[in-house]
Design an enzyme around this catalytic site. Structure first.
Site, mmCIF file in Angstrom:
data_model
loop_
_atom_site.group_PDB
_atom_site.id
_atom_site.type_symbol
_atom_site.label_atom_id
_atom_site.label_comp_id
_atom_site.label_asym_id
_atom_site.label_seq_id
_atom_site.Cartn_x
_atom_site.Cartn_y
_atom_site.Cartn_z
ATOM 1 N N LYS A 70 -13.891 7.529 9.815
ATOM 2 C CA LYS A 70 -12.420 7.444 9.760
ATOM 3 C C LYS A 70 -11.732 8.765 10.142
ATOM 4 O O LYS A 70 -10.514 8.821 10.244
ATOM 5 C CB LYS A 70 -11.958 7.025 8.357
ATOM 6 C CG LYS A 70 -12.598 5.738 7.842
ATOM 7 C CD LYS A 70 -12.255 4.567 8.737
ATOM 8 C CE LYS A 70 -12.862 3.258 8.282
ATOM 9 N NZ LYS A 70 -12.410 2.731 7.049
ATOM 10 N N GLU A 115 0.842 -1.216 0.000
ATOM 11 C CA GLU A 115 0.000 0.000 0.000
ATOM 12 C C GLU A 115 0.867 1.253 0.000
ATOM 13 O O GLU A 115 0.596 2.210 -0.722
ATOM 14 C CB GLU A 115 -0.946 -0.014 1.210
ATOM 15 C CG GLU A 115 -2.046 -1.058 1.075
ATOM 16 C CD GLU A 115 -2.956 -1.149 2.278
ATOM 17 O OE1 GLU A 115 -3.985 -1.819 2.170
ATOM 18 O OE2 GLU A 115 -2.647 -0.582 3.335
HETATM 19 C C1 5RP Z 1 -5.927 -2.114 4.669
HETATM 20 C C2 5RP Z 1 -6.305 -0.688 4.786
HETATM 21 C C3 5RP Z 1 -7.741 -0.354 4.504
HETATM 22 O O1 5RP Z 1 -7.776 0.623 3.520
HETATM 23 C C4 5RP Z 1 -8.379 0.133 5.772
HETATM 24 O O2 5RP Z 1 -8.300 -0.892 6.737
HETATM 25 C C5 5RP Z 1 -9.849 0.532 5.525
HETATM 26 O O3 5RP Z 1 -10.644 -0.593 5.340
HETATM 27 P P1 5RP Z 1 -12.197 -0.469 5.048
HETATM 28 O O4 5RP Z 1 -12.356 0.214 3.729
HETATM 29 O O5 5RP Z 1 -12.669 -1.907 5.014
HETATM 30 O O6 5RP Z 1 -12.835 0.305 6.167
HETATM 31 O O7 5RP Z 1 -5.522 0.180 5.090
HETATM 32 O O8 5RP Z 1 -4.573 -2.289 4.969
#
Ligand code: 5RP
Length: 225
Positions: free
Chosen positions: A121, A103
């Site tokens: 978030k 990532e």
């Molecule tokens: C994975 C990540 C994801 O982007 C993060 O956990 C968000 O996940 P979600 O879209 O299911 O809420 O960083 O490594």
């Protein structure tokens, strides 16, 4: 349509013909992959993708997207992914899964990196809701733990889901989940984590996002760096 899907569909509008697009991992990124595949078919777009994880690669391929490896290119046009935490300065916490190394590589290689999320978030500072994942060389975990503690880290190796062993990342590394004193700036913490030998990568994505698209109650708010 839920807010995660709304943010993902909004971000997908930025994809243009002939782009090389980085695919994220997680439930919000999954909505983006689905929308990208839909646009490819219905608008007859030529899109090439690079995936941040095996699970997203399998999903993308199953929907007919062309997925290539990062070893074939040195830059990508656009990377779209979710995040676990987003600060007002657009710093991110990522990597609750097992793929933060890829990532961060994609975030760095991308000309533009858009983050898609719902408002749950948003935080004032990194570490509000989650510890910071830190992926490390397995054989050096004890020395690395000591170095992390020297800079104020509190935490331990992440157990596996069954709690009968340790979590192993997609690249065979171990993962610490660590909290740090909130008085340290995110810039300082980023630099200190980057300087510890044996740390492969960490989940603080400092000043990498170009924009975040936050959906709340059916509306989109865009924040640009
Ligand atoms: C994975 C990540 C994801 O982007 C993060 O956990 C968000 O996940 P979600 O879209 O299911 O809420 O960083 O490594």
């Amino acid at each position: 349509m839920n807010d995660k899907q709304l943010a993902a569909i909004h971000a997908a509008k930025h994809v243009q013909n002939d782009m090389l697009v980085g695919l994220g991992t997680g439930s919000t990124a999954n909505f983006f992959i689905e929308e990208l595949a839909r646009r490819q078919t219905e608008e007859n777009l030529k899109i090439t993708t690079i995936s941040s994880s095996n699970i997203s690669m399998i999903k993308a391929q199953s929907l007919g997207l062309n997925v290539i490896g990062l070893q074939q290119v040195n830059a990508i046009d656009l990377y779209i992914d979710g995040a676990d935490e987003i600060t007002p300065d657009l710093n991110l916490l990522k990597g609750r899964g097992y793929d933060l190394v890829m990532e961060k590589l994609l975030a760095k290689a991308a000309k533009q990196f858009f983050v898609v999320a719902d408002k749950s978030k948003l935080v004032d500072c990194i570490g509000t809701n989650f510890a910071i994942p830190i992926e490390v060389m397995p054989f050096a975990w004890q020395a690395i733990k000591k170095s992390l503690e020297v800079i104020g880290g509190i935490g331990d190796l992440r157990p596996n889901v069954a709690k009968d062993g340790l979590s192993i990342s997609s690249y065979g590394s171990l993962i610490f989940d660590m909290t740090f004193d909130k008085s340290m700036t995110e810039g300082d913490l980023n630099e200190r984590l980057n300087n510890i030998p044996g740390v492969i990568e960490h989940g603080l994505f400092y000043q990498l996002a170009s924009a975040v698209f936050i959906a709340h109650d059916g509306n989109i708010e865009e924040k640009w760096r």
